[in-house]
Write an enzyme that holds these catalytic residues in place. Structure first.
Site, PDB file in Angstrom:
ATOM      1  N   ASN A 117       2.624   3.539   5.816  1.00 33.31           N
ATOM      2  CA  ASN A 117       1.690   3.847   6.912  1.00 33.31           C
ATOM      3  C   ASN A 117       1.965   3.057   8.178  1.00 33.31           C
ATOM      4  OD1 ASN A 117       0.866   1.286   6.248  1.00 33.31           O
ATOM      5  ND2 ASN A 117      -1.250   1.817   5.787  1.00 33.31           N
ATOM      6  N   ARG A 254      -7.781  -6.102   8.535  1.00 37.52           N
ATOM      7  CA  ARG A 254      -8.850  -6.059   7.548  1.00 37.52           C
ATOM      8  C   ARG A 254     -10.133  -6.558   8.194  1.00 37.52           C
ATOM      9  NH1 ARG A 254      -6.230  -2.947   5.377  1.00 37.52           N
ATOM     10  NH2 ARG A 254      -5.540  -2.828   3.195  1.00 37.52           N
ATOM     11  N   GLN A 283     -16.178  -1.297   2.520  1.00 33.46           N
ATOM     12  CA  GLN A 283     -15.812   0.073   2.853  1.00 33.46           C
ATOM     13  C   GLN A 283     -16.163   0.977   1.673  1.00 33.46           C
ATOM     14  OE1 GLN A 283     -12.106  -0.621   5.983  1.00 33.46           O
ATOM     15  NE2 GLN A 283     -11.676   0.294   4.007  1.00 33.46           N
ATOM     16  N   HIS A 302     -11.522   3.658   9.152  1.00 32.18           N
ATOM     17  CA  HIS A 302     -10.272   3.378   8.426  1.00 32.18           C
ATOM     18  C   HIS A 302      -9.450   4.641   8.183  1.00 32.18           C
ATOM     19  CE1 HIS A 302      -8.187   0.382   5.473  1.00 32.18           C
ATOM     20  NE2 HIS A 302      -7.369   0.919   6.370  1.00 32.18           N
TER      21      HIS A 302
END
Length: 347
Positions: A117, A254, A283, A302
């Site tokens: 990613n 984070r 989350q 996210h």
């Protein structure tokens, strides 16, 4: 073998995407595993209910798959109940939702899809930086609300050119952020545990700075460092106040790297110009999370690392890892986060 994948729920109906790329990161897409495993007699469970996954499926799972975007938080206590578990995979990058040390002690391999990613997250970081600097979110909201107040937006809108941008963390994502910022004619500094060589710095267009100096000198800071005991709460009251008045902060690393309440205070008293983040803790973020309502933010849920292209990459890595596991072959070395020890010792 029982393979359990805890993924984000997919919409009942989707607008067509003409790229032809599939939504693989959702429960319905199941990372493309269904077709490969169905004919081989293995059981695949794909679901979004994390409580159900921990309660009903973890105890007899051989492989457990989760994601950074819809994380299943796995403590040592959870892992001790997983009598058959041998492989714990993160579909993406970042396994801090897993007690990797406990997993290794229990004979469980922890792995993630390294590099899958990095492009997607780096692009998102630049997007959020521009959204803050140009005051984009309030401008868009005016359109939605049927308003037209140019002065209100222009009073906080700036050019990115000639600004000093600090990057905390110069791994694969930090490097790509620096490369993408070169075209904006900005000054880029970075702070990281291990300084890069002069040739690398020339390629990235970034100069090393000690963190305190970087914070004091930067007009905007981008966080791209991993969550570790050293970085947890790294940007609390003291460090946020050390940033330039009006500076912007972007966090694609984070959520726990930034102190939740300290950030709200720094925005409410107008010390910071704005905050954009793609990461939260916990989350999914609860409806009353204070970052949802704090001033001058450009938060996203996210999504940075799960573009359609990124999904193809991390799904391919998951399928490769599962195939190797089922064949008794070693996983790719760069995927492994924690290598297993002998099962036992506290199990």
């Amino acid at each position: 073998m029982k393979i359990v994948a805890v993924l984000y729920p997919g919409p009942a109906e989707r607008s067509p995407d003409h790229s032809g790329l599939e939504l693989l990161g959702s429960v319905e897409g199941a990372l493309g595993l269904a077709g490969e495993l169905g004919s081989e007699g293995h059981e695949l469970v794909s679901l979004s209910d994390r409580d159900e996954a921990l309660r009903e499926h973890l105890p007899d799972a051989d492989v457990f798959i989760t994601t950074p975007f819809w994380p299943t938080y796995l403590s040592a206590e959870h892992l001790r109940r997983a009598e058959r578990l041998k492989l714990l995979l993160t579909a993406g990058v970042g396994s801090d939702h897993v007690d990797a040390e406990a997993a290794a002690e229990l004979g469980i391999t922890v792995a993630e899809i390294t590099g899958s990613n990095v492009v997607s997250v780096a692009e998102h970081a630049v997007l959020q930086l521009l959204a803050l600097v140009r005051d984009f979110v309030p401008a868009h909201q005016q359109v939605v609300d049927g308003r037209w107040d140019i002065a209100e937006i222009a009073a906080r809108a700036h050019d990115l050119e000639d600004k000093t941008i600090g990057i905390v963390g110069m791994g694969q994502i930090g490097q790509r952020i620096a490369l993408r910022l070169k075209g904006f004619d900005v000054r880029v500094g970075y702070s990281t545990r291990h300084r890069r060589g002069s040739t690398e710095e020339a390629v990235f267009g970034a100069r090393f700075k000690h963190l305190d100096d970087l914070v004091a000198e930067s007009d905007a800071i981008v966080l791209s460092c991993p969550l570790t005991p050293e970085t947890k709460g790294l940007f609390g009251d003291e460090r946020l106040r050390a940033m330039k008045p009006g500076a912007w902060l972007v966090n694609i690393a984070r959520g726990q790297i930034v102190d939740t309440d300290a950030l709200v205070r720094a925005l409410e008293d107008d010390h910071l110009g704005g905050y954009a983040g793609d990461v939260w803790y916990p989350q999914p973020a609860p409806a009353d999370h204070p970052w949802r309502t704090m001033p001058r933010h450009a938060m996203t849920p996210h999504v940075s690392g799960t573009s359609l292209e990124a999904q193809q990459r991390y799904a391919a890595g998951i399928r490769d890892s599962v195939r190797r596991f089922l064949a008794g072959e070693p996983l790719r070395e760069d995927y492994v986060v924690a290598a297993p020890a002998e099962r036992g010792g506290g199990a």
